[in-house]
Design an enzyme around this catalytic site. Structure first.
Site, PDB file in Angstrom:
ATOM      1  N   SER A   1       0.885  -1.251  -0.183  1.00  0.00           N
ATOM      2  CA  SER A   1      -0.133  -0.045  -0.144  1.00  0.00           C
ATOM      3  C   SER A   1       0.865   1.309   0.030  1.00  0.00           C
ATOM      4  CB  SER A   1      -1.222  -0.127   1.273  1.00  0.00           C
ATOM      5  OG  SER A   1      -2.027   0.802   0.987  1.00  0.00           O
TER       6      SER A   1
ATOM      7  N   GLU B   1      -9.671  -3.261  -6.695  1.00  0.00           N
ATOM      8  CA  GLU B   1      -8.747  -2.168  -5.906  1.00  0.00           C
ATOM      9  C   GLU B   1      -8.910  -0.769  -6.659  1.00  0.00           C
ATOM     10  OE1 GLU B   1      -5.002  -2.510  -4.266  1.00  0.00           O
ATOM     11  OE2 GLU B   1      -4.987  -4.405  -4.853  1.00  0.00           O
TER      12      GLU B   1
ATOM     13  N   HIS C   1      -7.366  -5.155  -1.924  1.00  0.00           N
ATOM     14  CA  HIS C   1      -6.256  -4.330  -1.666  1.00  0.00           C
ATOM     15  C   HIS C   1      -5.444  -4.951  -0.604  1.00  0.00           C
ATOM     16  CE1 HIS C   1      -3.758  -0.758  -1.094  1.00  0.00           C
ATOM     17  NE2 HIS C   1      -4.066  -0.671  -0.043  1.00  0.00           N
TER      18      HIS C   1
END
Length: 319
Positions: free
Chosen positions: A144, A239, A269
């Site tokens: 991320s 995502e 995600h």
């Protein structure tokens, strides 16, 4: 591939949240609570240390290790998260590769906005090099926001004249502070974690007024990737940030960089966090381990990978 597994993960991530904007403290506590549910491999040694002046978690395989160091950057929108919240990912990479890892506790926004995190991650990498670690034995990895840092730390290191690591692995990286990817809109509602509003809120905290139209904030649309090491970008089709990876991969190809864009269908995600629960997570981590094993080598030229800490600042953590 199990539709039932994916459905359970999706349902977990869609559990109702309190209405209205949450405080930074609530965001941090909620993320920590979620990530403590992830499975961490057993055969690890965990030691708290420092690297480049920042706290770090040293993760080693318990049964001997291969030559190689993963410099890991945790996720959390540059606002929350820690080496501990990323331990399912760091630990699984260590267990699968036999390498050691240092997971950096970089400074977080809004207390420490851009470019504090990048300063800390570059400082950690510089400390590894100064201790005698060959850059060919180092890989950057992260998920991320930390996946974004794996890329932007490379950019900043290159611009500072440092030798680049052997490889970069980015899980669902955040790579575009301009938020111009089509998936920001087409995956709204499909993504069980993020909404555009939520992503933009933490983004504002990190930017603190900085112009997002610069390579260190939006490498997917603005970075010159010339000279970059091989990269593996793993992302799911569900995502909001899908196009962050697809566009960075296109820029990498255009710059002549060895890049693998690894897209898994029907997963959210940072789906790799669900190793041991989701077949796709274990398979993706296996592919990441193969990628790292093929590209990371070299030797320690002298000294330890991180400076020895005093007993007061270095203690073993429970694995």
């Amino acid at each position: 591939m199990s539709k039932e597994q994916r459905a359970r993960v999706d349902a977990l991530l869609r559990q109702p949240q309190p209405e209205g904007p949450r405080s930074v403290e609530a965001l941090r506590a909620g993320f920590e609570a979620l990530m403590t549910q992830m499975i961490v491999p057993d055969a690890l040694r965990l030691t708290r240390t420092t690297l480049g002046g920042r706290p770090a978690l040293h993760v080693e395989p318990d049964n001997g290790r291969r030559a190689g160091t993963i410099l890991y950057f945790h996720g959390g929108g540059w606002v929350y998260g820690s080496p501990e919240t990323a331990l399912s990912l760091t630990g699984n990479l260590v267990a699968r590769t036999g390498f050691e890892a240092y997971s950096v506790d970089y400074r977080l926004a809004p207390e420490h906005p851009f470019p504090a995190a990048i300063e800390d991650t570059v400082g950690a990498y510089r400390a590894l090099l100064d201790s005698g670690v060959d850059p060919s034995a180092v890989a950057f990895a992260g998920e991320s926001a930390g996946g974004g840092l794996a890329v932007t730390t490379c950019l900043a290191a290159r611009d500072a004249g440092l030798p680049l690591p052997a490889a970069v692995v980015a899980f669902s990286p955040g790579l575009d502070a301009t938020r111009t990817g089509e998936s920001m809109d087409t995956k709204e509602g499909v993504d069980p974690i993020f909404t555009r509003e939520a992503v933009e809120r933490t983004g504002v905290m990190y930017l603190a007024g900085a112009d997002p139209h610069q390579p260190l904030l939006s490498p997917a649309v603005l970075a010159d990737l010339t000279g970059f090491p091989p990269m593996l970008l793993q992302v799911g089709t569900n995502e909001l940030l899908l196009d962050d990876s697809t566009r960075l991969a296109a820029r990498a190809r255009a710059a002549g960089v060895d890049v693998i864009l690894d897209v898994t269908a029907g997963v959210p995600h940072v789906f790799q966090s669900f190793a041991g629960v989701l077949d796709e997570a274990d398979e993706a981590l296996d592919r990441a381990a193969v990628f790292l094993g093929q590209r990371v080598g070299g030797r320690v030229l002298g000294g330890r990978a991180a400076r020895a800490s005093s007993p007061a600042e270095n203690r073993s953590a429970e694995s």
